[in-house]
Scaffold this active site. Structure first.
Site, PDB file in Angstrom:
ATOM      1  N   ASP A 113     -57.194 -10.228 -36.241  1.00 33.76           N
ATOM      2  CA  ASP A 113     -57.999 -10.202 -36.965  1.00 33.76           C
ATOM      3  C   ASP A 113     -57.736 -11.507 -38.203  1.00 33.76           C
ATOM      4  O   ASP A 113     -56.962 -11.239 -38.942  1.00 33.76           O
ATOM      5  CB  ASP A 113     -58.228  -8.884 -37.733  1.00 33.76           C
ATOM      6  CG  ASP A 113     -59.275  -8.655 -38.927  1.00 33.76           C
ATOM      7  OD1 ASP A 113     -59.696  -9.630 -39.239  1.00 33.76           O
ATOM      8  OD2 ASP A 113     -59.467  -7.848 -39.675  1.00 33.76           O
TER       9      ASP A 113
ATOM     10  N   GLU B 171     -44.591  -3.281 -46.521  1.00 35.11           N
ATOM     11  CA  GLU B 171     -45.022  -2.626 -45.196  1.00 35.11           C
ATOM     12  C   GLU B 171     -43.477  -3.220 -44.304  1.00 35.11           C
ATOM     13  O   GLU B 171     -43.124  -2.618 -43.368  1.00 35.11           O
ATOM     14  CB  GLU B 171     -46.112  -3.372 -44.631  1.00 35.11           C
ATOM     15  CG  GLU B 171     -46.521  -2.959 -43.340  1.00 35.11           C
ATOM     16  CD  GLU B 171     -47.500  -3.840 -42.675  1.00 35.11           C
ATOM     17  OE1 GLU B 171     -48.291  -3.067 -41.891  1.00 35.11           O
ATOM     18  OE2 GLU B 171     -47.594  -4.815 -42.875  1.00 35.11           O
TER      19      GLU B 171
ATOM     20  N   ARG C  25     -50.979 -10.308 -29.774  1.00 34.56           N
ATOM     21  CA  ARG C  25     -51.791  -9.876 -28.687  1.00 34.56           C
ATOM     22  C   ARG C  25     -53.336  -9.827 -29.259  1.00 34.56           C
ATOM     23  O   ARG C  25     -54.246 -10.343 -28.545  1.00 34.56           O
ATOM     24  CB  ARG C  25     -51.548  -8.860 -27.997  1.00 34.56           C
ATOM     25  CG  ARG C  25     -51.789  -7.587 -28.989  1.00 34.56           C
ATOM     26  CD  ARG C  25     -51.874  -6.056 -28.119  1.00 34.56           C
ATOM     27  NE  ARG C  25     -52.045  -5.242 -29.188  1.00 34.56           N
ATOM     28  CZ  ARG C  25     -53.414  -4.665 -29.402  1.00 34.56           C
ATOM     29  NH1 ARG C  25     -54.282  -5.365 -28.664  1.00 34.56           N
ATOM     30  NH2 ARG C  25     -53.491  -3.746 -30.229  1.00 34.56           N
TER      31      ARG C  25
ATOM     32  N   TYR D 296     -44.625  -0.033 -34.533  1.00 35.94           N
ATOM     33  CA  TYR D 296     -43.519  -0.905 -34.883  1.00 35.94           C
ATOM     34  C   TYR D 296     -42.287  -0.735 -35.321  1.00 35.94           C
ATOM     35  O   TYR D 296     -41.425  -0.877 -34.231  1.00 35.94           O
ATOM     36  CB  TYR D 296     -44.151  -1.551 -36.277  1.00 35.94           C
ATOM     37  CG  TYR D 296     -45.799  -2.261 -35.901  1.00 35.94           C
ATOM     38  CD1 TYR D 296     -45.596  -3.267 -35.277  1.00 35.94           C
ATOM     39  CD2 TYR D 296     -46.843  -1.853 -36.437  1.00 35.94           C
ATOM     40  CE1 TYR D 296     -46.732  -3.891 -34.880  1.00 35.94           C
ATOM     41  CE2 TYR D 296     -48.059  -2.435 -35.824  1.00 35.94           C
ATOM     42  CZ  TYR D 296     -48.081  -3.419 -35.271  1.00 35.94           C
ATOM     43  OH  TYR D 296     -49.172  -3.980 -35.006  1.00 35.94           O
TER      44      TYR D 296
ATOM     45  N   CYS E  23     -50.035  -4.904 -32.759  1.00 38.07           N
ATOM     46  CA  CYS E  23     -50.745  -6.262 -32.680  1.00 38.07           C
ATOM     47  C   CYS E  23     -49.986  -7.292 -32.632  1.00 38.07           C
ATOM     48  O   CYS E  23     -49.634  -8.414 -31.647  1.00 38.07           O
ATOM     49  CB  CYS E  23     -51.792  -6.299 -33.733  1.00 38.07           C
ATOM     50  SG  CYS E  23     -53.142  -5.311 -33.743  1.00 38.07           S
TER      51      CYS E  23
ATOM     52  N   TRP F 299     -52.424   1.157 -44.142  1.00 35.53           N
ATOM     53  CA  TRP F 299     -52.446   2.117 -42.734  1.00 35.53           C
ATOM     54  C   TRP F 299     -53.311   3.467 -43.147  1.00 35.53           C
ATOM     55  O   TRP F 299     -53.420   4.275 -42.057  1.00 35.53           O
ATOM     56  CB  TRP F 299     -51.082   2.366 -42.519  1.00 35.53           C
ATOM     57  CG  TRP F 299     -50.538   1.413 -41.768  1.00 35.53           C
ATOM     58  CD1 TRP F 299     -49.495   0.221 -42.213  1.00 35.53           C
ATOM     59  CD2 TRP F 299     -50.261   1.265 -40.379  1.00 35.53           C
ATOM     60  NE1 TRP F 299     -48.937  -0.355 -41.130  1.00 35.53           N
ATOM     61  CE2 TRP F 299     -49.448   0.159 -40.150  1.00 35.53           C
ATOM     62  CE3 TRP F 299     -51.111   1.649 -39.524  1.00 35.53           C
ATOM     63  CZ2 TRP F 299     -49.462  -0.582 -38.737  1.00 35.53           C
ATOM     64  CZ3 TRP F 299     -50.893   1.019 -37.996  1.00 35.53           C
ATOM     65  CH2 TRP F 299     -50.034   0.259 -37.825  1.00 35.53           C
TER      66      TRP F 299
END
Length: 320
Positions: free
Chosen positions: A225, A72, A222, A136, A197, A94
């Site tokens: 999980d 990734e 921000r 991203y 995130c 994803w």
């Protein structure tokens, strides 16, 4: 102990992660969230890891598929925003977001596995339905710019490669306070399948005890999980720091992780209890087997992990 004295933490590097998980589950504020699943959450968390001697914050109380996270990261560095290259490598992390968009927009309740297979088999289908928007990697290596033209209009200019600029600034101006990679592009957040995130990375060069310059890194996240996402985030951010250090000719230093809304999903109770019952084991290390010409030329074969003997995987649902 006097101010400025150094100290050594004897506990396993992973204990701080487990302590955070325990605190969230026992003391976190129970909240309704975007997904409808519900979370227990704390706000403002910090973890610190020393990356010296090839150490990596690779969680051991459950198996973390570090090659998936590495693939990734390499995908981010290409600037690609379509899941097809990941799907073709067997990376599934994803898949749920474009599938949910497909079902919502077409009314076709195609099963996720069938959707993913069609992404792999049909390039035109993937082009239409596999894109995540400017997430991203797009922001990292091609942040959009606009130039004024006549009539008060603007045209798209040359994109900014933040990653390349950080490598250059680390080499040429290591004392800068502007070694930053930012993913939160306010104007383009509405176009993203999921707003970033792990949004802000900052790097800092300091002198180690041996007199060699060390690259420290900080990630501000921000939304996090902790059960499913954070183990991947810790590995990926430390990996990026290691790659930047190698490209800039620096030794790896400290990695600092900071979380905003730091949460556990209520339907992850079985994972939390099982993982907290396990003891960390081993000291995983990352070997980077070659130094490519640029940070954009690494491949999965360039990375080898040693001394990783984790407990078994723990499955839990992803909240979309």
């Amino acid at each position: 102990m006097k101010a400025g004295d150094s100290y050594v933490i004897d506990s396993h590097f992973e204990q701080q992660y487990l302590d955070l998980m325990r605190r969230i589950w026992l003391e976190g504020d129970e909240r309704r969230d975007r997904t409808g699943v519900g979370t227990r959450s704390v706000f403002g968390a910090m973890l610190r890891f020393d990356l010296a001697d090839a150490a990596m914050p690779l969680i051991t109380t459950k198996r973390v598929y570090w090659k998936t996270a590495t693939r990734e990261m390499l995908w981010f560095l290409t600037g690609n925003t379509n899941i097809r290259p990941l799907v073709l490598q067997g990376v599934k992390i994803w898949n749920e977001w474009p599938h949910a968009r497909y079902v919502d927009e077409t009314g076709d309740d195609m099963e996720l596995d069938a959707f993913v297979q069609k992404i792999a088999d049909d390039e035109s289908f993937a082009e239409k339905w596999g894109d995540l928007g400017p997430v991203y990697g797009k922001q990292w290596v091609d942040w959009p710019t606009y130039q004024p033209v006549k009539g008060g209009l603007f045209r798209k200019g040359r994109g900014i490669n933040q990653v390349a600029e950080v490598v250059q600034s680390l080499r040429e101006n290591p004392g800068s306070r502007r070694h930053i990679i930012e993913g939160w592009n306010v104007a383009e957040v509405p176009q993203m399948a999921l707003p970033p995130c792990h949004k802000t990375y900052q790097f800092h060069v300091s002198e180690g005890a041996d007199g060699k310059p060390r690259l420290n890194g900080l990630l501000y996240q921000r939304s996090c999980d902790v059960a499913l996402g954070l183990p991947f985030n810790l590995w990926s951010a430390a990996l990026l720091q290691r790659m930047l250090a190698q490209q800039a000719g620096l030794e790896p230093g400290e990695f600092v992780w900071m979380g905003g809304d730091t949460h556990l999903y209520l339907n992850h109770e079985h994972l939390v209890k099982e993982q907290l019952s396990r003891e960390p084991q081993g000291q995983p290390r990352l070997e980077i087997t070659r130094r490519p010409p640029t940070i954009f030329d690494y491949t999965i074969e360039d990375f080898a992990v040693h001394d990783y003997t984790p407990h078994g995987a723990i499955k839990a649902p992803v909240a979309v």
